[in-house]
Design a protein around this motif. Structure first.
Motif, PDB file in Angstrom:
ATOM      1  N   PRO A   9       3.927  -6.711  -4.111  1.00  0.00           N
ATOM      2  CA  PRO A   9       3.457  -6.158  -2.835  1.00  0.00           C
ATOM      3  C   PRO A   9       3.746  -4.669  -2.741  1.00  0.00           C
ATOM      4  O   PRO A   9       4.669  -4.150  -3.370  1.00  0.00           O
ATOM      5  N   ASP A  10       2.915  -3.970  -1.965  1.00  0.00           N
ATOM      6  CA  ASP A  10       3.361  -2.700  -1.405  1.00  0.00           C
ATOM      7  C   ASP A  10       4.250  -3.106  -0.228  1.00  0.00           C
ATOM      8  O   ASP A  10       3.776  -3.733   0.726  1.00  0.00           O
ATOM      9  N   GLN A  11       5.530  -2.797  -0.292  1.00  0.00           N
ATOM     10  CA  GLN A  11       6.425  -3.235   0.763  1.00  0.00           C
ATOM     11  C   GLN A  11       6.124  -2.489   2.071  1.00  0.00           C
ATOM     12  O   GLN A  11       5.432  -1.469   2.082  1.00  0.00           O
ATOM     13  N   ARG A  12       6.636  -3.025   3.170  1.00  0.00           N
ATOM     14  CA  ARG A  12       6.270  -2.468   4.482  1.00  0.00           C
ATOM     15  C   ARG A  12       6.525  -0.965   4.535  1.00  0.00           C
ATOM     16  O   ARG A  12       7.580  -0.475   4.096  1.00  0.00           O
ATOM     17  N   GLY A  13       5.526  -0.255   5.038  1.00  0.00           N
ATOM     18  CA  GLY A  13       5.627   1.188   5.169  1.00  0.00           C
ATOM     19  C   GLY A  13       5.078   1.977   4.002  1.00  0.00           C
ATOM     20  O   GLY A  13       4.946   3.199   4.091  1.00  0.00           O
ATOM     21  N   TYR A  14       4.750   1.289   2.899  1.00  0.00           N
ATOM     22  CA  TYR A  14       4.358   1.979   1.672  1.00  0.00           C
ATOM     23  C   TYR A  14       2.873   1.820   1.354  1.00  0.00           C
ATOM     24  O   TYR A  14       2.284   0.750   1.552  1.00  0.00           O
ATOM     25  N   ALA A  15       2.289   2.881   0.777  1.00  0.00           N
ATOM     26  CA  ALA A  15       1.000   2.839   0.102  1.00  0.00           C
ATOM     27  C   ALA A  15      -0.064   2.137   0.945  1.00  0.00           C
ATOM     28  O   ALA A  15      -0.356   2.553   2.058  1.00  0.00           O
ATOM     29  N   ARG A  16      -0.629   1.030   0.445  1.00  0.00           N
ATOM     30  CA  ARG A  16      -1.738   0.373   1.130  1.00  0.00           C
ATOM     31  C   ARG A  16      -1.279  -0.580   2.238  1.00  0.00           C
ATOM     32  O   ARG A  16      -2.113  -1.154   2.936  1.00  0.00           O
ATOM     33  N   SER A  17       0.020  -0.779   2.382  1.00  0.00           N
ATOM     34  CA  SER A  17       0.509  -1.701   3.406  1.00  0.00           C
ATOM     35  C   SER A  17       0.656  -1.003   4.750  1.00  0.00           C
ATOM     36  O   SER A  17       0.657   0.228   4.848  1.00  0.00           O
TER      37      SER A  17
ATOM     38  N   GLY B 181       4.074 -10.197  11.271  1.00  0.00           N
ATOM     39  CA  GLY B 181       3.312  -9.252  12.066  1.00  0.00           C
ATOM     40  C   GLY B 181       2.963  -7.961  11.371  1.00  0.00           C
ATOM     41  O   GLY B 181       2.462  -7.033  11.996  1.00  0.00           O
ATOM     42  N   VAL B 182       3.213  -7.872  10.056  1.00  0.00           N
ATOM     43  CA  VAL B 182       2.930  -6.659   9.285  1.00  0.00           C
ATOM     44  C   VAL B 182       1.973  -7.016   8.148  1.00  0.00           C
ATOM     45  O   VAL B 182       2.214  -7.976   7.410  1.00  0.00           O
ATOM     46  N   ARG B 183       0.915  -6.233   8.005  1.00  0.00           N
ATOM     47  CA  ARG B 183      -0.036  -6.477   6.926  1.00  0.00           C
ATOM     48  C   ARG B 183       0.477  -5.829   5.638  1.00  0.00           C
ATOM     49  O   ARG B 183       0.736  -4.634   5.591  1.00  0.00           O
ATOM     50  N   LEU B 184       0.611  -6.657   4.601  1.00  0.00           N
ATOM     51  CA  LEU B 184       1.067  -6.175   3.295  1.00  0.00           C
ATOM     52  C   LEU B 184      -0.069  -6.277   2.285  1.00  0.00           C
ATOM     53  O   LEU B 184      -0.795  -7.277   2.242  1.00  0.00           O
ATOM     54  N   HIS B 185      -0.188  -5.253   1.464  1.00  0.00           N
ATOM     55  CA  HIS B 185      -1.125  -5.282   0.341  1.00  0.00           C
ATOM     56  C   HIS B 185      -0.434  -5.918  -0.856  1.00  0.00           C
ATOM     57  O   HIS B 185       0.740  -5.652  -1.134  1.00  0.00           O
ATOM     58  N   LEU B 186      -1.192  -6.766  -1.593  1.00  0.00           N
ATOM     59  CA  LEU B 186      -0.647  -7.459  -2.760  1.00  0.00           C
ATOM     60  C   LEU B 186      -1.490  -7.159  -3.998  1.00  0.00           C
ATOM     61  O   LEU B 186      -2.718  -7.095  -3.913  1.00  0.00           O
TER      62      LEU B 186
END
Length: 321
Positions: free
Chosen positions: A58-66, A14-19
């Motif tokens: 990944p940008d882990q949850r809560g960070y940067a582009r995620s 349920g969380v969108r992560l940037h890779l």
């Protein structure tokens, strides 16, 4: 082989992560720490991809582009391990080698301990596997005082506002203002001072860090505005909760082949001495491939010493193949 870093998004739990991704072959996941992002691994993509690996950071949850979940409770270690396990599946892989630096290291170690079926090798940079014990925050408060940075981070909004006021300055100070010099010391905020008062902006950046690097970090964080650093700080706000949630797994060993790399001037050495680290590695990683200590190196291991870190990672990966 893909010759450039590609960027995409994926939804896990349920969380969108940037890779960020480069290369083809067996999957290698690179997990950053605080206050960082996928960009922390910029020197690792090409060498690992050239050696025949699919490298994903990944940008882990809560960070940067995620995406940044609102609730503090959404950042427990079990949530973070869940993200890694779901990401392996989302990438179409059955297993991965998981590499973590700083906060990414506890996530990597815990993933290897809890899901050995998914992890064919694990590497930790800077932070070793740690056993369960009394309240970590109470221990750090007793050892270093209320101003110890992990305790300082507990108050919602305080460090968040200080760091987000000028992200470029914050990154220059936190990344570039802590040169390895003599014995490592814990990061403590004296009473009456603010967090960034303890790390004055450097007159010049260290050789391994450029203004372009600062721009890249700050640009990725800026999309969260005043909450730019809140997601990462919420990881710290789960430290004692992690201790409670992980109690059932106390003493569980990491059976996957393992690698540990650290700098001799890393501030983590002021919290966990090299002798204790060596003991923990013997007890918790029975298949330890190597314990690498890099002289003249501080906390930002893979950014400060990319050639040595890449050599250690490639040697470890080759041993798994």
């Amino acid at each position: 082989m893909n010759d450039a870093v590609k960027h995409s998004d994926v939804e896990v739990n349920g969380v969108r992560l940037h890779l960020a991704e480069q290369g083809e072959g067996p999957l290698v996941l690179l997990l950053h720490g605080f206050p960082e992002s996928w960009y922390s691994w910029r020197h690792q993509f090409a060498p690992l991809a050239a050696a025949g690996y699919r490298v994903v950071a990944p940008d882990q949850r809560g960070y940067a582009r995620s995406e940044q979940p609102e609730s503090v409770d959404a950042y427990s270690l079990l949530h973070l391990v869940g993200d890694v396990t779901a990401l392996i599946g989302a990438l179409g892989a059955e297993q991965a080698v998981v590499v973590g630096h700083d906060w990414g290291a506890p996530v990597a170690w815990a993933t290897a301990a809890l899901r050995p079926d998914l992890v064919r090798g694990v590497a930790g940079l800077s932070v070793p596997p740690l056993p369960s014990g009394p309240s970590p925050l109470a221990q750090s408060r007793e050892r270093f005082g209320e101003g110890f940075y992990q305790n300082y981070f507990q108050e919602p909004g305080r460090a968040d506002a200080e760091l987000a006021a000028d992200p470029k300055s914050s990154f220059r100070r936190v990344l570039g203002g802590t040169h390895p010099d003599g014995e490592p010391k814990p990061w403590v905020v004296p009473d009456g001072m603010k967090l960034l008062d303890t790390v004055p902006e450097p007159e010049r950046l260290p050789d391994w860090l450029t203004e372009e690097d600062i721009e890249a970090f700050a640009a990725d964080y800026a999309r969260h505005g005043a909450r730019a650093f809140t997601g990462g700080l919420n990881w710290y706000r789960n430290i004692d909760r992690n201790h409670e949630l992980m109690a059932a797994f106390a003493g569980r060993r990491i059976e996957a082949p393992a690698l540990y790399v650290t700098g001799e001037q890393d501030l983590v050495n002021a919290m966990v001495t090299p002798e204790v680290v060596a003991y923990l590695l013997r007890q918790l990683t029975p298949r330890l491939h190597a314990h690498v200590r890099l002289p003249g190196t501080g906390h930002w291991t893979q950014q400060e010493r990319p050639a040595e870190v890449n050599a250690a990672l490639l040697d470890f990966l080759a041993s798994l193949d």
